[in-house]
Design a protein around this motif. Structure first.
Motif, PDB file in Angstrom:
ATOM      1  N   TYR A 104       1.880 -12.015   1.400  1.00  0.00           N
ATOM      2  CA  TYR A 104       0.802 -12.961   1.117  1.00  0.00           C
ATOM      3  C   TYR A 104       0.291 -13.477   2.443  1.00  0.00           C
ATOM      4  O   TYR A 104       1.069 -13.845   3.322  1.00  0.00           O
ATOM      5  CB  TYR A 104       1.314 -14.119   0.257  1.00  0.00           C
ATOM      6  CG  TYR A 104       0.219 -14.891  -0.438  1.00  0.00           C
ATOM      7  CD1 TYR A 104      -0.525 -14.300  -1.456  1.00  0.00           C
ATOM      8  CD2 TYR A 104      -0.061 -16.209  -0.115  1.00  0.00           C
ATOM      9  CE1 TYR A 104      -1.525 -15.001  -2.121  1.00  0.00           C
ATOM     10  CE2 TYR A 104      -1.050 -16.927  -0.775  1.00  0.00           C
ATOM     11  CZ  TYR A 104      -1.787 -16.312  -1.774  1.00  0.00           C
ATOM     12  OH  TYR A 104      -2.779 -17.007  -2.431  1.00  0.00           O
ATOM     13  N   GLY A 105      -1.003 -13.511   2.609  1.00  0.00           N
ATOM     14  CA  GLY A 105      -1.590 -13.857   3.898  1.00  0.00           C
ATOM     15  C   GLY A 105      -1.947 -12.585   4.647  1.00  0.00           C
ATOM     16  O   GLY A 105      -2.607 -11.688   4.112  1.00  0.00           O
ATOM     17  N   ARG A 106      -1.505 -12.487   5.892  1.00  0.00           N
ATOM     18  CA  ARG A 106      -1.759 -11.295   6.715  1.00  0.00           C
ATOM     19  C   ARG A 106      -0.436 -10.570   6.959  1.00  0.00           C
ATOM     20  O   ARG A 106       0.585 -11.187   7.213  1.00  0.00           O
ATOM     21  CB  ARG A 106      -2.356 -11.689   8.067  1.00  0.00           C
ATOM     22  CG  ARG A 106      -3.608 -12.532   8.019  1.00  0.00           C
ATOM     23  CD  ARG A 106      -4.088 -12.850   9.422  1.00  0.00           C
ATOM     24  NE  ARG A 106      -4.626 -11.656  10.055  1.00  0.00           N
ATOM     25  CZ  ARG A 106      -5.928 -11.433  10.250  1.00  0.00           C
ATOM     26  NH1 ARG A 106      -6.825 -12.323   9.860  1.00  0.00           N
ATOM     27  NH2 ARG A 106      -6.352 -10.344  10.838  1.00  0.00           N
ATOM     28  N   PHE A 107      -0.485  -9.237   6.923  1.00  0.00           N
ATOM     29  CA  PHE A 107       0.698  -8.460   7.270  1.00  0.00           C
ATOM     30  C   PHE A 107       0.668  -7.999   8.721  1.00  0.00           C
ATOM     31  O   PHE A 107       1.690  -7.547   9.246  1.00  0.00           O
ATOM     32  CB  PHE A 107       0.830  -7.231   6.354  1.00  0.00           C
ATOM     33  CG  PHE A 107      -0.187  -6.154   6.629  1.00  0.00           C
ATOM     34  CD1 PHE A 107       0.050  -5.175   7.588  1.00  0.00           C
ATOM     35  CD2 PHE A 107      -1.395  -6.118   5.940  1.00  0.00           C
ATOM     36  CE1 PHE A 107      -0.891  -4.186   7.848  1.00  0.00           C
ATOM     37  CE2 PHE A 107      -2.335  -5.136   6.198  1.00  0.00           C
ATOM     38  CZ  PHE A 107      -2.093  -4.169   7.158  1.00  0.00           C
ATOM     39  N   ASP A 108      -0.499  -8.102   9.382  1.00  0.00           N
ATOM     40  CA  ASP A 108      -0.681  -7.458  10.675  1.00  0.00           C
ATOM     41  C   ASP A 108      -0.573  -8.411  11.862  1.00  0.00           C
ATOM     42  O   ASP A 108      -0.891  -8.036  12.987  1.00  0.00           O
ATOM     43  CB  ASP A 108      -2.026  -6.732  10.722  1.00  0.00           C
ATOM     44  CG  ASP A 108      -3.204  -7.648  10.406  1.00  0.00           C
ATOM     45  OD1 ASP A 108      -2.969  -8.803  10.025  1.00  0.00           O
ATOM     46  OD2 ASP A 108      -4.358  -7.189  10.546  1.00  0.00           O
ATOM     47  N   ASN A 109      -0.139  -9.653  11.621  1.00  0.00           N
ATOM     48  CA  ASN A 109       0.126 -10.569  12.732  1.00  0.00           C
ATOM     49  C   ASN A 109       1.607 -10.520  13.073  1.00  0.00           C
ATOM     50  O   ASN A 109       2.448 -10.751  12.203  1.00  0.00           O
ATOM     51  CB  ASN A 109      -0.259 -12.003  12.363  1.00  0.00           C
ATOM     52  CG  ASN A 109      -1.748 -12.268  12.437  1.00  0.00           C
ATOM     53  OD1 ASN A 109      -2.206 -13.335  12.055  1.00  0.00           O
ATOM     54  ND2 ASN A 109      -2.530 -11.305  12.913  1.00  0.00           N
ATOM     55  N   PRO A 110       1.966 -10.226  14.315  1.00  0.00           N
ATOM     56  CA  PRO A 110       3.385 -10.121  14.677  1.00  0.00           C
ATOM     57  C   PRO A 110       4.132 -11.435  14.448  1.00  0.00           C
ATOM     58  O   PRO A 110       3.649 -12.513  14.800  1.00  0.00           O
ATOM     59  CB  PRO A 110       3.347  -9.763  16.168  1.00  0.00           C
ATOM     60  CG  PRO A 110       1.987  -9.169  16.386  1.00  0.00           C
ATOM     61  CD  PRO A 110       1.079  -9.902  15.450  1.00  0.00           C
ATOM     62  N   LEU A 153      -1.586  -0.933  11.771  1.00  0.00           N
ATOM     63  CA  LEU A 153      -1.276  -0.075  10.636  1.00  0.00           C
ATOM     64  C   LEU A 153      -2.185  -0.411   9.452  1.00  0.00           C
ATOM     65  O   LEU A 153      -2.703  -1.519   9.338  1.00  0.00           O
ATOM     66  CB  LEU A 153       0.195  -0.239  10.226  1.00  0.00           C
ATOM     67  CG  LEU A 153       1.243   0.072  11.294  1.00  0.00           C
ATOM     68  CD1 LEU A 153       2.647  -0.154  10.737  1.00  0.00           C
ATOM     69  CD2 LEU A 153       1.103   1.498  11.806  1.00  0.00           C
ATOM     70  N   ALA A 154      -2.354   0.571   8.580  1.00  0.00           N
ATOM     71  CA  ALA A 154      -3.202   0.355   7.407  1.00  0.00           C
ATOM     72  C   ALA A 154      -2.544  -0.596   6.419  1.00  0.00           C
ATOM     73  O   ALA A 154      -3.223  -1.278   5.640  1.00  0.00           O
ATOM     74  CB  ALA A 154      -3.510   1.691   6.727  1.00  0.00           C
ATOM     75  N   SER A 155      -1.222  -0.646   6.423  1.00  0.00           N
ATOM     76  CA  SER A 155      -0.488  -1.543   5.550  1.00  0.00           C
ATOM     77  C   SER A 155       0.896  -1.754   6.140  1.00  0.00           C
ATOM     78  O   SER A 155       1.266  -1.119   7.131  1.00  0.00           O
ATOM     79  CB  SER A 155      -0.388  -0.966   4.132  1.00  0.00           C
ATOM     80  OG  SER A 155       0.252  -1.882   3.266  1.00  0.00           O
ATOM     81  N   PHE A 156       1.654  -2.644   5.525  1.00  0.00           N
ATOM     82  CA  PHE A 156       3.021  -2.844   5.994  1.00  0.00           C
ATOM     83  C   PHE A 156       3.904  -1.701   5.496  1.00  0.00           C
ATOM     84  O   PHE A 156       3.572  -0.996   4.540  1.00  0.00           O
ATOM     85  CB  PHE A 156       3.558  -4.194   5.522  1.00  0.00           C
ATOM     86  CG  PHE A 156       3.793  -4.267   4.034  1.00  0.00           C
ATOM     87  CD1 PHE A 156       5.068  -4.117   3.520  1.00  0.00           C
ATOM     88  CD2 PHE A 156       2.748  -4.479   3.163  1.00  0.00           C
ATOM     89  CE1 PHE A 156       5.292  -4.170   2.159  1.00  0.00           C
ATOM     90  CE2 PHE A 156       2.950  -4.541   1.799  1.00  0.00           C
ATOM     91  CZ  PHE A 156       4.236  -4.387   1.292  1.00  0.00           C
ATOM     92  N   LEU A 157       5.066  -1.511   6.144  1.00  0.00           N
ATOM     93  CA  LEU A 157       5.992  -0.463   5.731  1.00  0.00           C
ATOM     94  C   LEU A 157       6.804  -0.929   4.531  1.00  0.00           C
ATOM     95  O   LEU A 157       6.885  -2.114   4.224  1.00  0.00           O
ATOM     96  CB  LEU A 157       6.915  -0.094   6.896  1.00  0.00           C
ATOM     97  CG  LEU A 157       6.211   0.386   8.172  1.00  0.00           C
ATOM     98  CD1 LEU A 157       7.235   0.710   9.254  1.00  0.00           C
ATOM     99  CD2 LEU A 157       5.346   1.604   7.880  1.00  0.00           C
TER     100      LEU A 157
END
Length: 418
Positions: A104-110, A153-157
């Motif tokens: 939920y939110g963003r997956f692409d922020n470290p 990445l296009a999505s999280f693993l």
């Protein structure tokens, strides 16, 4: 009997057997006064929920939200022995694997991980909830600066593997024999782990960070120790999936000045409040009061429907703050803060992505209230997802300029006299 014995009976009892002309000749009203109040949920059980949560994000309207997972890896066998000659044992690595099922939110922020050892036993007399804290040793971080990073990445693993510090592996590999006799003594020796993230760097985005959902009950969630017995490579898995204790703790900070803070200030008028908030994870629910319901006494209720629009301007970029897919509605108690009785009729409704609203059919509830078998104290609305997601909806309140909620009733006047 259907009304009083079913957990979630149809809420249109009666309307499906009425002739169409009864609806045509019925009376219609949707001008009821509606009062809405956002209530904080003190606690909600998260122990052994279908999913735990991990991460943190900044919601521009609701504040900074942190989620952390407590879990207790276990041994499934008794009298565990890693080697007959422990002097030849050598640790290779110890890896915590977590099965990620959503976010939920963003997956692409470290997000930088933190893993600490729990020093307090999981309680046996009460189930942990979203506010439960177990003591842990924060002097040594087993995560070693590991970053949860899916940027680019296009999505999280589907899963994440975290190589933990070797000191934890050595603690387990060279554990005293009497601590490996069975799981009871093992979990006294090693009480578990807390897995969390450091605060997100808010300069990344106005909507920075995210929370990941973990399924702890699959084979993809496991703690594995790799080692050598003399020159022979071996491994040992500490089980999480089948018998482990685990739960999620949630914390919200940095609320001051945000929308949530403004609509929950003491003295806020429930008849003119522009918004109300519901959020899963056991955080917020809404009390809806319709004081005009008693005016329907003596009338045959054909259909009653509560319409709660969701303001789409608060969905966030890329709709990252999606509303809960469904809600549950309970009759409120006398002070409107809690459910009247969890065994009473519970009404459910789904979010309509076309109209961006919840259409909640309350026919059965209103009929039962008017019959005097339920109190006319208003309704409590909670997300149906419980503690397994953080989906939130910012509902238009009675003071919204163009999306105000409606309570619509179709009724037939009963004959009088005789």
């Amino acid at each position: 009997m259907l009304i009083f014995t079913a957990c979630t009976p149809p809420n249109d009892v009666g309307s499906d057997v009425l002739p169409d002309d009864d609806f045509i000749s019925g009376n219609f009203v949707d001008t009821f006064t509606i009062r809405m109040t956002t209530l904080q949920i003190d606690t909600m059980r998260s122990y052994l929920a279908a999913r735990t949560m991990l991460g943190n994000y900044v919601d521009p309207e609701l504040g900074h939200i942190f989620a952390e997972t407590y879990l207790q890896p276990r041994i499934l066998s008794s009298n565990v022995i890693f080697s007959d000659q422990p002097q030849f044992l050598e640790l290779d690595s110890i890896v915590l694997r977590l099965d990620l099922t959503g976010f939920y939110g963003r997956f692409d922020n470290p997000l930088e991980l933190e893993v600490f050892e729990v020093t307090e036993s999981f309680p046996t007399d009460v189930a942990p909830n979203t506010q439960s804290v177990l003591a842990f040793d924060d002097s040594y971080d087993y995560a070693n600066g590991r970053v949860l990073d899916f940027s680019g990445l296009a999505s999280f693993l589907d899963f994440v593997s975290i190589r933990l510090d070797d000191s934890l592996g050595r603690k387990l590999l060279f554990a005293p024999e009497d601590s490996l006799i069975n799981n009871t003594v093992f979990t006294e020796y090693f009480k578990g782990l807390i897995i969390r993230t450091k605060p997100i760097n808010q300069s990344l985005s106005r909507e920075s960070g995210g929370v990941f959902y973990i399924n702890p009950s699959t084979d993809n969630s496991i703690l594995t120790m790799f080692y050598k017995d003399s020159t022979v490579a071996d491994d040992f898995s500490f089980d999480i999936s089948s018998v482990s204790n685990y739960y999620t703790r949630l914390e919200r900070t940095d609320v001051t000045g945000r929308l949530l803070d403004m609509i929950t200030q003491p003295g806020t008028d429930p008849e003119s409040v522009p918004y109300s908030v519901i959020q899963a994870g056991g955080t917020h629910k809404v009390f809806v009061d319709i004081p005009g319901i008693p005016s329907l006494e003596g009338k045959a209720i054909n259909r009653a429907e509560l319409i709660l629009p969701v303001d789409t301007t608060f969905f966030g970029g890329d709709d990252r703050y999606a509303p809960p897919p469904g809600v549950i509605v309970y009759v409120a108690n006398e002070d409107g803060t809690e459910e009247f009785d969890l065994s009473q009729i519970a009404t459910t409704a789904s979010f309509n992505p076309t109209t961006n609203q919840y259409n909640i059919t309350l026919t059965n509830n209103i009929q039962t209230i008017l019959a005097g078998r339920l109190p006319a104290n208003g309704f409590i609305i909670v997300p149906a997802d419980g503690t397994t997601t953080l989906n939130r909806a910012i509902l238009a309140g009675p003071g919204h300029p163009f999306l105000e909620p409606k309570f619509r009733v179709v009724y037939t006047d009963l004959p009088t006299g005789g």
